[in-house]
Scaffold this motif. Structure first.
Motif, PDB file in Angstrom:
ATOM      1  N   PRO A  43       0.843  -1.211   0.000  1.00  0.00           N
ATOM      2  CA  PRO A  43       0.000   0.000   0.000  1.00  0.00           C
ATOM      3  C   PRO A  43       0.875   1.257   0.000  1.00  0.00           C
ATOM      4  CG  PRO A  43      -0.640  -1.521   1.755  1.00  0.00           C
ATOM      5  CD  PRO A  43       0.630  -2.047   1.175  1.00  0.00           C
ATOM      6  N   LYS A  44       0.317   2.388  -0.390  1.00  0.00           N
ATOM      7  CA  LYS A  44       1.103   3.613  -0.531  1.00  0.00           C
ATOM      8  C   LYS A  44       1.738   4.088   0.779  1.00  0.00           C
ATOM      9  CE  LYS A  44      -2.690   6.844  -0.009  1.00  0.00           C
ATOM     10  NZ  LYS A  44      -3.351   8.013  -0.504  1.00  0.00           N
ATOM     11  N   GLU A  45       1.175   3.723   1.918  1.00  0.00           N
ATOM     12  CA  GLU A  45       1.771   4.144   3.195  1.00  0.00           C
ATOM     13  C   GLU A  45       2.966   3.274   3.603  1.00  0.00           C
ATOM     14  OE1 GLU A  45      -1.860   1.595   4.191  1.00  0.00           O
ATOM     15  OE2 GLU A  45      -1.434   3.215   2.813  1.00  0.00           O
ATOM     16  N   TYR A  46       3.246   2.242   2.845  1.00  0.00           N
ATOM     17  CA  TYR A  46       4.410   1.385   3.079  1.00  0.00           C
ATOM     18  C   TYR A  46       5.562   1.926   2.227  1.00  0.00           C
ATOM     19  CZ  TYR A  46       1.648  -2.410   5.228  1.00  0.00           C
ATOM     20  OH  TYR A  46       0.854  -3.176   6.044  1.00  0.00           O
ATOM     21  N   PHE A  47       6.479   2.597   2.850  1.00  0.00           N
ATOM     22  CA  PHE A  47       7.651   3.114   2.161  1.00  0.00           C
ATOM     23  C   PHE A  47       8.837   3.044   3.107  1.00  0.00           C
ATOM     24  CE2 PHE A  47       5.867   6.680   4.393  1.00  0.00           C
ATOM     25  CZ  PHE A  47       6.973   7.351   4.889  1.00  0.00           C
ATOM     26  N   SER A  48      10.013   3.194   2.557  1.00  0.00           N
ATOM     27  CA  SER A  48      11.221   3.146   3.384  1.00  0.00           C
ATOM     28  C   SER A  48      12.324   3.901   2.656  1.00  0.00           C
ATOM     29  CB  SER A  48      11.635   1.692   3.644  1.00  0.00           C
ATOM     30  OG  SER A  48      11.970   1.055   2.418  1.00  0.00           O
ATOM     31  N   PHE A  49      13.476   3.920   3.280  1.00  0.00           N
ATOM     32  CA  PHE A  49      14.671   4.477   2.673  1.00  0.00           C
ATOM     33  C   PHE A  49      15.730   3.391   2.695  1.00  0.00           C
ATOM     34  CE2 PHE A  49      12.180   7.958   4.195  1.00  0.00           C
ATOM     35  CZ  PHE A  49      12.274   8.909   3.200  1.00  0.00           C
ATOM     36  N   PHE A  50      16.622   3.396   1.714  1.00  0.00           N
ATOM     37  CA  PHE A  50      17.638   2.354   1.641  1.00  0.00           C
ATOM     38  C   PHE A  50      18.985   2.959   1.260  1.00  0.00           C
ATOM     39  CE2 PHE A  50      16.576   2.858  -2.745  1.00  0.00           C
ATOM     40  CZ  PHE A  50      17.730   2.520  -3.443  1.00  0.00           C
ATOM     41  N   HIS A  51      20.008   2.181   1.490  1.00  0.00           N
ATOM     42  CA  HIS A  51      21.357   2.511   1.028  1.00  0.00           C
ATOM     43  C   HIS A  51      21.990   1.201   0.561  1.00  0.00           C
ATOM     44  CE1 HIS A  51      24.998   5.021   0.862  1.00  0.00           C
ATOM     45  NE2 HIS A  51      25.600   3.858   1.020  1.00  0.00           N
ATOM     46  N   SER A  52      22.412   1.172  -0.677  1.00  0.00           N
ATOM     47  CA  SER A  52      23.018  -0.031  -1.243  1.00  0.00           C
ATOM     48  C   SER A  52      24.535   0.026  -1.036  1.00  0.00           C
ATOM     49  CB  SER A  52      22.685  -0.124  -2.731  1.00  0.00           C
ATOM     50  OG  SER A  52      23.180  -1.321  -3.262  1.00  0.00           O
ATOM     51  N   PHE A  53      25.041  -0.839  -0.161  1.00  0.00           N
ATOM     52  CA  PHE A  53      26.479  -0.907   0.096  1.00  0.00           C
ATOM     53  C   PHE A  53      27.175  -1.810  -0.920  1.00  0.00           C
ATOM     54  CE2 PHE A  53      24.650   0.155   4.208  1.00  0.00           C
ATOM     55  CZ  PHE A  53      25.469   1.188   4.618  1.00  0.00           C
ATOM     56  N   TYR A  54      26.485  -2.893  -1.298  1.00  0.00           N
ATOM     57  CA  TYR A  54      27.071  -3.865  -2.222  1.00  0.00           C
ATOM     58  C   TYR A  54      25.939  -4.523  -2.996  1.00  0.00           C
ATOM     59  CZ  TYR A  54      30.197  -7.537  -3.930  1.00  0.00           C
ATOM     60  OH  TYR A  54      30.943  -8.366  -4.730  1.00  0.00           O
ATOM     61  N   ARG A  55      26.099  -4.565  -4.333  1.00  0.00           N
ATOM     62  CA  ARG A  55      25.061  -5.167  -5.174  1.00  0.00           C
ATOM     63  C   ARG A  55      25.660  -5.452  -6.547  1.00  0.00           C
ATOM     64  NH1 ARG A  55      21.073  -2.579  -8.493  1.00  0.00           N
ATOM     65  NH2 ARG A  55      21.997  -0.625  -7.821  1.00  0.00           N
ATOM     66  N   LYS A  56      25.166  -6.502  -7.164  1.00  0.00           N
ATOM     67  CA  LYS A  56      25.601  -6.885  -8.517  1.00  0.00           C
ATOM     68  C   LYS A  56      27.125  -6.997  -8.614  1.00  0.00           C
ATOM     69  CE  LYS A  56      21.475  -5.380 -10.822  1.00  0.00           C
ATOM     70  NZ  LYS A  56      20.860  -4.630 -11.894  1.00  0.00           N
ATOM     71  N   HIS A  57      27.679  -7.726  -7.692  1.00  0.00           N
ATOM     72  CA  HIS A  57      29.090  -8.124  -7.715  1.00  0.00           C
ATOM     73  C   HIS A  57      30.085  -7.004  -7.455  1.00  0.00           C
ATOM     74  CE1 HIS A  57      27.387 -11.792  -9.240  1.00  0.00           C
ATOM     75  NE2 HIS A  57      26.928 -11.173 -10.290  1.00  0.00           N
TER      76      HIS A  57
END
Length: 162
Positions: A43-57
């Motif tokens: 639902p639209k009230e489900y949101f967050s913030f992220f930071h990608s430290f490591y991804r796709k090798h």
């Protein structure tokens, strides 16, 4: 408690944990908006913030180095992903939808950067966030987070690896 869940408090030495916590919880650390938490159908009230430290090798963040010792301590041979999650505190708690990180078997752990009342749920176990707590689990099995109501934010770092 499930066999696949292992909780270790005070996982890192105090000084090392405080360095990580100060960097990631500081006001100069970049977080990026995500319009969902666990599913594109959230639902639209489900949101967050992220930071990608490591991804796709490859490392995706200049702060990747903060986890060198932690990666050694968890016996990581190959990284799939390291992702920071920040969920803002709400007036009342809400459990997010159950999800898996990847469908195939691999290792995983969640590292809590702050203490709050936003539990992590597994099949038959719930774990309270406590700063410097590390929880090993099978990320190919369903789990979910909870938005906290007693702090301004809930910050975790998720490690998926072999």
């Amino acid at each position: 408690m499930e066999k696949s869940i292992k909780i270790i408090d005070n996982f890192l030495p105090k000084e090392e944990f405080q360095t990580i916590q100060q960097q990631i919880c500081g006001d100069n650390f970049p977080w990026f908006y995500n319009d969902r938490i666990s599913s594109p159908k959230d639902p639209k009230e489900y949101f967050s913030f992220f930071h990608s430290f490591y991804r796709k090798h490859e490392p995706r963040s200049k702060w990747f180095y903060l986890f060198n010792n932690l990666l050694n301590k968890i016996n990581c041979n190959a990284i799939l992903r390291i992702k920071g999650n920040l969920q803002l505190g709400q007036s009342k708690k809400r459990q997010n939808k159950m999800h898996t990180d990847y469908k195939f078997k691999h290792k995983g752990c969640v590292f809590y950067l702050n203490t709050n009342n936003g539990e992590t749920y597994f099949k038959t176990t719930k774990v309270m966030p406590k700063e410097n707590r590390l929880v090993f689990f099978d990320p190919s099995e369903e789990h979910s987070s909870t938005v906290c109501s007693d702090e301004k934010r809930r910050i975790t770092i998720i490690f998926n690896y072999f």
